[in-house]
Scaffold this motif. Structure first.
Motif, PDB file in Angstrom:
ATOM      1  N   HIS A 197      39.143  47.264  36.239  1.00 56.68           N
ATOM      2  CA  HIS A 197      38.952  47.486  34.801  1.00 56.68           C
ATOM      3  C   HIS A 197      39.487  46.357  33.937  1.00 56.68           C
ATOM      4  CE1 HIS A 197      38.817  52.141  35.592  1.00 56.68           C
ATOM      5  NE2 HIS A 197      37.741  51.502  36.029  1.00 56.68           N
ATOM      6  N   THR A 211      34.500  42.983  33.053  1.00 58.37           N
ATOM      7  CA  THR A 211      35.470  43.284  34.094  1.00 58.37           C
ATOM      8  C   THR A 211      34.710  43.163  35.418  1.00 58.37           C
ATOM      9  OG1 THR A 211      35.084  45.678  34.325  1.00 58.37           O
ATOM     10  CG2 THR A 211      36.456  44.941  32.471  1.00 58.37           C
ATOM     11  N   GLU A 250      33.342  45.166  28.896  1.00 54.45           N
ATOM     12  CA  GLU A 250      34.510  45.566  28.119  1.00 54.45           C
ATOM     13  C   GLU A 250      34.247  45.356  26.631  1.00 54.45           C
ATOM     14  OE1 GLU A 250      39.240  44.824  28.466  1.00 54.45           O
ATOM     15  OE2 GLU A 250      38.069  43.094  27.824  1.00 54.45           O
TER      16      GLU A 250
END
Length: 662
Positions: A308, A327, A332
């Motif tokens: 993440h 990511t 993101e």
């Protein structure tokens, strides 16, 4: 006719596949307000108050939505119909517990999860050359090796491939190895430097999983991800089994239109998954670190954190790293000061969006079974739902940043014509991407607009520089960042996996040259019968200059070849922009042959212009008045220049390139 055929098809066709659409709804700024309570009751009421009217307004037949928070499923809602009424059957309403929807490129998150499972097991290394895991030689252009990190962040540098991506049932997907090893795309960019969305990259990452596990990817992912996350209804089947087909929602261009046949995606890991709203709710919870009912988790907490986190930094991307980032699989974004990880998915009929808030332990998923009456209908609905979710439950509490002192100078430097990094270069589709250029304009105060980023009315959003070479939407939150060499812009990142690059001058000239050339040739064609009628009205004999007549007919034949090529190119262009079945190779070859014949019209037309300038021809020609000779020379020269312009468009646009593996 060639450029107009492509441009016309672009204007009339469906939205491109996953991630390729640029026109988007703005991320609206919201006033500071207290967050609503993220509960099942409030979420269901909010969705019920928003979605039914939006679906009807945009011409969407049906939709499913799921919302999670704290490891619980707060909402699973179904709206509209999964199958429209027919002459013999009543419409079937969406059953949120059973009805299957396609998720398109959201499937790529499952591929990324499978790769991270192998990283966690020590079977692969994100930064090891991917070639070490393959059983075929991956053709590359640069010395920098391609890695799994590059594949999962869309920075491996491969050109876009459109052909064969989507077919219709009863077709079946090709074996994954064939998909990634036969006619792989050309590498355009050095790995790790240029975000450029790539279905091929995701398929190649899946093939690495297949290689190291010794199992077909779909089989591995079904056992270790779909089943492990309680995604009981989800499947990679293409086409679906008869049992699952009973629960499958039909897909539509818009509510009331004929059904779109079930679409078969290759490579399947990049977009084949079908599932229920509950399946995707369970996947979101698994990505948020919550175990399935039997206690299994997809990844360890530290592996989830790695997956993440932004996967590349300024060392690789330069200032692009200060804009939207990838990511290891997710896009993101920052929304209202909260970190959002998302992925969209678009097929011809189905359009999905999944977003999780890893720091807030929440997520939302939506899938629509129609494209809608407007080109951006599904984008508008998905944006309204996802931004509405953020504004309601995670509202903005920050003050909008102001413009920096360099806004005017940097805005002027940003202005210009750009091409997308996601493009094809080695085949005839190059022209398709050249005609999809993006214009950036700057006002005196440094405010810039990007033609491809618009609101629902088609008006470009306005951006101001808030950090050096970073712009933010005025009144919103969308950001773009520019990479530079000194004060010269070399790239603009406007989305985590999409980059704009300055358009070379010769390519920027293509639309203008194409338009002027076509106008001149059309006028020449119109003048042909008018001249014959004029001579007949004056009872003038046909000139006796045999060579001149041959050159004239050769020129006219070339124009007719161009006209004949136009419908063939239109068929090809329509297939490209609609993700429809690939046109026959014969259609493309005929278009190319006719185009080559048309381009050769520069020979007789130039010869005619030279002869006209020298006064060659019959005695009657030489007795014409000077004005008449001047007109003939001018006309012949313009026609010659038009054919040269046509050749310029064909060469720069790659229309005659022999490779058909687009």
């Amino acid at each position: 006719m060639l450029a107009l055929a492509v441009a016309g098809a672009i204007a009339c066709g469906a939205a491109p596949a996953a991630g390729s659409a640029l026109a988007v709804e703005p991320a609206e700024a919201t006033p500071q307000s207290a967050a609503a309570s993220l509960t099942s009751q409030d979420t269901n009421a909010w969705l019920d108050g928003m979605l039914p009217a939006a679906l009807e307004r945009e011409g969407i037949a049906g939709a499913v939505v799921s919302v999670v928070s704290g490891g619980e499923i707060l909402a699973e809602r179904g709206y509209g119909v999964s199958k429209a009424a027919t002459g013999t059957a009543e419409p079937t309403t969406v059953d949120v517990d059973r009805t299957l929807f396609r998720i398109g490129s959201v499937s790529k998150l499952i591929t990324a999860t499978a790769v991270m499972q192998q990283v966690e097991a020590g079977a692969v290394d994100l930064d090891e050359p991917v070639q070490s895991y393959l059983d075929f030689t991956l053709p590359v252009t640069f010395d920098t090796p391609v890695t799994l990190r590059h594949l999962l962040t869309h920075t491996a540098g491969f050109e876009d491939q459109l052909g064969g991506l989507i077919a219709s049932a009863p077709a079946v997907p090709k074996p994954l190895r064939d998909t990634v090893s036969i006619d792989p795309p050309v590498q355009l960019f050095e790995p790790g430097t240029t975000p450029s969305y790539s279905n091929y990259s995701n398929g190649l990452a899946a093939y690495v999983v297949e290689r190291v596990t010794g199992r077909p990817f779909e089989e591995y992912a079904t056992e270790h991800i779909l089943e492990a996350a309680d995604m009981d209804g989800a499947t990679y089947e293409q086409p679906l089994s008869p049992e699952r087909q009973q629960d499958m929602s039909a897909g539509y261009r818009f509510a009331g239109s004929p059904e779109v046949p079930f679409e078969v995606v290759s490579p399947s890991p990049a977009g084949a998954v079908t599932g229920t709203a509950g399946d995707l709710a369970n996947f979101m919870n698994a990505q948020l670190g919550h175990p399935a009912a039997d206690g299994r988790t997809l990844l360890a907490p530290e592996t989830l954190d790695e997956m993440h986190a932004p996967a590349l930094g300024e060392e690789q991307l330069g200032n692009l790293a200060n804009g939207p980032q990838m990511t290891l699989g997710f896009f993101e974004r920052d929304r209202n000061g909260h970190r959002v990880l998302s992925h969209a998915g678009d097929l011809t009929a189905f359009h999905a969006q999944l977003e999780i808030y890893p720091d807030d332990d929440a997520g939302i998923f939506i899938s629509l079974n129609s494209t809608g009456v407007n080109g951006d209908s599904t984008t508008a609905i998905r944006d309204a739902i996802t931004t509405g979710f953020a504004d309601r439950y995670f509202p903005e509490d920050r003050t909008a940043p102001g413009a920096v002192e360099t806004a005017a100078d940097h805005g002027a430097a940003l202005a210009g014509t750009y091409q997308l990094s996601r493009r094809g270069e080695s085949t005839f589709v190059r022209l398709f991407y050249i005609l999809s250029s993006v214009e950036v304009t700057a006002e005196q105060d440094g405010v810039v607009t990007i033609s491809a980023i618009t609101d629902s009315a088609g008006t470009p959003l306005r951006f101001t520089e808030v950090e050096p070479w970073v712009w933010q939407e005025i009144g919103g939150q969308r950001r773009v960042a520019a990479a530079t060499d000194g004060d010269v812009v070399t790239a603009v990142g406007f989305d985590p996996a999409f980059t704009m690059q300055p358009m070379p001058t010769e390519r920027a000239l293509v639309p203008t040259v194409a338009a002027l050339s076509l106008i001149a040739l059309v006028l020449s064609l119109i003048a042909w019968p008018l001249g014959a009628l004029r001579r007949a009205g004056r009872d003038q004999p046909i000139p006796s200059d045999r060579r001149g007549r041959v050159l004239t007919w050769w020129t006219r034949g070339s124009i007719l070849a161009l006209i004949a090529a136009a419908p063939f190119w239109a068929v090809v262009a329509q297939a490209l922009i609609s993700d429809g079945p690939a046109p026959s190779a014969i259609v493309i070859r005929i278009a190319q042959i006719l185009t080559a014949v048309a381009v050769l019209g520069c020979v007789p037309s130039a010869w005619r212009a030279i002869r006209a300038a020298r006064g060659a021809g019959s005695l009657e020609d030489r007795r014409h008045r000077r004005t008449s000779i001047l007109l003939r020379v001018t006309g012949a020269t313009l026609v010659s220049l038009a054919f040269i312009g046509l050749g310029f468009v064909a060469i720069v646009g790659g229309l005659l390139l022999p490779d058909l593996s687009y």
